[in-house]
Design an enzyme around this catalytic site. Structure first.
Site, PDB file in Angstrom:
ATOM      1  CG  ASP A  18      -5.822 -19.571  12.901  1.00 10.94           C
ATOM      2  OD1 ASP A  18      -6.986 -19.170  12.704  1.00 10.94           O
ATOM      3  OD2 ASP A  18      -5.371 -20.606  12.365  1.00 10.94           O
ATOM      4  CG  ASP A  33      -7.554 -18.558   7.502  1.00  8.28           C
ATOM      5  OD1 ASP A  33      -6.499 -19.143   7.239  1.00  8.28           O
ATOM      6  OD2 ASP A  33      -8.187 -18.731   8.550  1.00  8.28           O
ATOM      7  CG  HIS A  78      -5.242 -15.617  11.092  1.00  3.33           C
ATOM      8  ND1 HIS A  78      -4.563 -16.317  10.118  1.00  3.33           N
ATOM      9  CD2 HIS A  78      -6.413 -16.267  11.269  1.00  3.33           C
ATOM     10  CE1 HIS A  78      -5.292 -17.348   9.725  1.00  3.33           C
ATOM     11  NE2 HIS A  78      -6.417 -17.350  10.425  1.00  3.33           N
ATOM     12  CG  ASN A 118     -13.528 -18.644   8.351  1.00  2.00           C
ATOM     13  OD1 ASN A 118     -13.415 -17.638   9.042  1.00  2.00           O
ATOM     14  ND2 ASN A 118     -13.077 -19.826   8.718  1.00  2.00           N
ATOM     15  CG  HIS A 164      -5.595 -21.815   4.980  1.00  2.00           C
ATOM     16  ND1 HIS A 164      -5.969 -22.007   6.292  1.00  2.00           N
ATOM     17  CD2 HIS A 164      -5.529 -23.054   4.432  1.00  2.00           C
ATOM     18  CE1 HIS A 164      -6.102 -23.301   6.519  1.00  2.00           C
ATOM     19  NE2 HIS A 164      -5.857 -23.965   5.407  1.00  2.00           N
TER      20      HIS A 164
HETATM   21  O1  DOR Z   1      -7.628 -24.306  12.622  1.00  2.00           O
HETATM   22  C1  DOR Z   1      -8.161 -23.492  11.890  1.00  2.00           C
HETATM   23  N1  DOR Z   1      -9.374 -22.977  12.185  1.00  2.00           N
HETATM   24  N2  DOR Z   1      -7.547 -23.120  10.774  1.00  2.00           N
HETATM   25  C2  DOR Z   1      -8.152 -22.362   9.850  1.00  2.00           C
HETATM   26  O2  DOR Z   1      -7.555 -22.077   8.842  1.00  2.00           O
HETATM   27  C3  DOR Z   1      -9.550 -21.915  10.041  1.00  2.00           C
HETATM   28  C4  DOR Z   1      -9.892 -21.878  11.450  1.00  2.00           C
HETATM   29  C5  DOR Z   1     -11.376 -21.768  11.705  1.00  2.00           C
HETATM   30  O3  DOR Z   1     -12.047 -20.970  11.061  1.00  2.00           O
HETATM   31  O4  DOR Z   1     -11.869 -22.463  12.609  1.00  2.00           O
HETATM   32 ZN    ZN Z   2      -5.957 -20.736   8.099  1.00  2.00          ZN
END
Ligand code: DOR
Ligand code: ZN
EC number: 3.5.2.3
Length: 447
Positions: A314, A161, A67, A101, A188
């Site tokens: 993440d 996500d 992630h 994304n 997600h």
């Molecule tokens: O805190 C987050 N940032 N959670 C997510 O699911 C996406 C991510 C982002 O792309 O900045």
């Molecule tokens: Zn996420």
């Protein structure tokens, strides 16, 4: 490529020190540490050799991050595949999964193949593209998963996500397609009707600070639903960034039913809780939000017990103007690649919840297995690909955001002193990071 010898490290932090000889990207010999000499376990070392002295260090299989947000294409002002790859190598990673994304969204093979190619050109870590589940991450229409899976980027994990695949019928179809393609859906888990306007964990802290709350049930209701959908489809489902004690209970229950469910947790959800929000500093804003101390405690135990399968960062770089602003307006997300190992040591190894064998399991072996990578998370043994991470367990360091390789600086760990550090990372025999310096980016390669 010259030979590489790693001298005197202890694989998995156990047993006697060994020398490891790497040639052409493969471990060709491994034997008792010889303190010099021109052979390893009877195999003569070539004259052209790079030596890493590793006495007192721990040798692990290279880490795999399921992630990562690398922001290319679209937000190269915050991270690129090149800068994110350097951060990954410095953090001990030999493979990362780049979330979909981006802008444009990685919902076609044109984009996913580009991400794969660019990662290969940079050459510091294997960048596996994650494909979007739905067109434009809009949750309405399935993306062309089959063409992405068949592309040169060989997409094996799909996720919206940043967004939840909230429509149960779309999620059900996605799971059915994923099963037939033998790929993974990573969810997600966020019921959007319960999180509209939410910026913090719903609880006493958010109430006192006047921040709109994100209830645990928003996550847990999707985890429960998706476990049942996976059961009925006979498919696998992976839960991104588990953040509540209830999610732990649900995943445990689902596994006990024989459902093919796996889950990851982030370093920040293991270490931090919502008391961090007192300052309104948006560096602590993240989705899912930092929860309560009791959730973090349950998550740490779940990693130790194996209910949660792996650590995923993440890693979510953001520009200063998107973070240094009113809490409600700031973007969610924090950096993670370069600090992950140290936080795992702080939260799990030092308290005795996990030994180094366990670190290899949750940082490398399990994520590689979940994603279906056959060249990562392998044993440290002769004949295996040399994807390796060397760790100094006895050092400590103070995080300085401007010194990180990421273009962005949004780390909640800035100025914290953390234990242990990655000393070197080896990708198919090439040293991609050593003593805090990432290797230079490789030349353009022909694919
Ligand atoms: O805190 C987050 N940032 N959670 C997510 O699911 C996406 C991510 C982002 O792309 O900045
Ligand atoms: Zn996420």
């Amino acid at each position: 490529m010259s030979d590489l010898v790693i001298r005197g490290a202890r694989p998995y932090g156990a047993g006697e020190p060994v020398d490891v000889l790497v040639r052409d990207g493969v471990i060709v010999a491994l034997g008792a540490a010889a303190r010099g000499g021109d052979e390893v376990d009877g195999v003569t070392i070539a004259e052209d050799v790079q030596v890493i002295e590793a006495a007192g260090r721990i040798l692990l299989p290279g880490f795999v991050d399921l992630h990562t947000h690398l922001r290319e294409p679209g937000r190269e002002d915050t991270e690129t595949i090149e800068s994110g790859s350097a951060a990954a190598a410095l953090g001990g990673y030999t493979a990362v999964f780049a979330m979909a994304n981006t802008d444009p969204v990685a919902d076609t093979a044109v984009v996913t193949d580009h991400v794969w190619r660019r990662g290969r050109e940079v050459g510091l870590v294997d960048v596996h593209p994650v494909g979007a589940v739905t067109v434009g991450l809009a949750g309405k229409q399935l993306a062309e998963m089959g063409t992405m899976a068949a592309g040169v980027g060989r997409v094996r994990m799909f996720s919206d996500d940043g967004h939840c695949v909230d429509d149960p019928l779309i999620m059900r179809r996605a799971l059915e397609y994923a099963k037939s393609l033998d790929v993974l859906i990573a969810q997600h888990a966020e019921e959007p009707r319960l999180t509209r306007g939410a910026v913090a964990h719903e609880g006493p802290t958010a109430a006192r600070l006047g921040l709109a709350g994100w209830p645990r049930a928003a996550e847990e209701s999707i985890v429960a639903r998706d476990a049942l959908l996976a059961r009925d489809a006979g498919a696998r489902v992976h839960i991104c960034h588990a953040s509540t004690s209830g999610t732990v209970e649900l995943v445990k229950w689902a596994k006990a039913q024989g459902i093919s469910i796996t889950a990851e947790v982030t370093p920040h959800h293991l270490l931090l809780d919502d008391s961090r929000l007192e300052t309104y500093d948006a560096v602590n804003k993240v989705n899912p939000p930092l929860r309560e101390a009791s959730d973090a405690e349950a998550l740490r135990r779940a990693v130790a017990d194996g209910v949660i399968d792996c650590i995923a960062t993440d890693h979510a770089p953001h520009a200063e103007q998107d973070k240094c602003c009113e809490f409600a307006a700031a973007r969610p997300g924090m950096l993670g690649l370069e600090t992950a190992l140290s936080i795992i040591v702080e939260t799990l190894v030092t308290p005795g919840l996990l030994d180094w064998r366990g670190v290899a399991r949750v940082m490398s072996e399990n994520p590689a297995r979940i994603a279906g990578l056959d060249d990562q998370g392998r044993p440290i043994a002769v004949g295996e690909p040399a994807n390796l991470t060397l760790v100094d367990p006895d050092t400590s360091w103070t995080v300085r955001a401007p010194e990180l390789a990421s273009i962005s600086g949004n780390t909640p760990f800035d100025a914290m002193t953390l234990p242990a550090r990655v000393v070197a990372t080896v990708l198919r025999g090439r040293v991609t990071a050593h003593d805090g310096v990432a290797a230079t980016v490789t030349q353009r390669v022909r694919l």
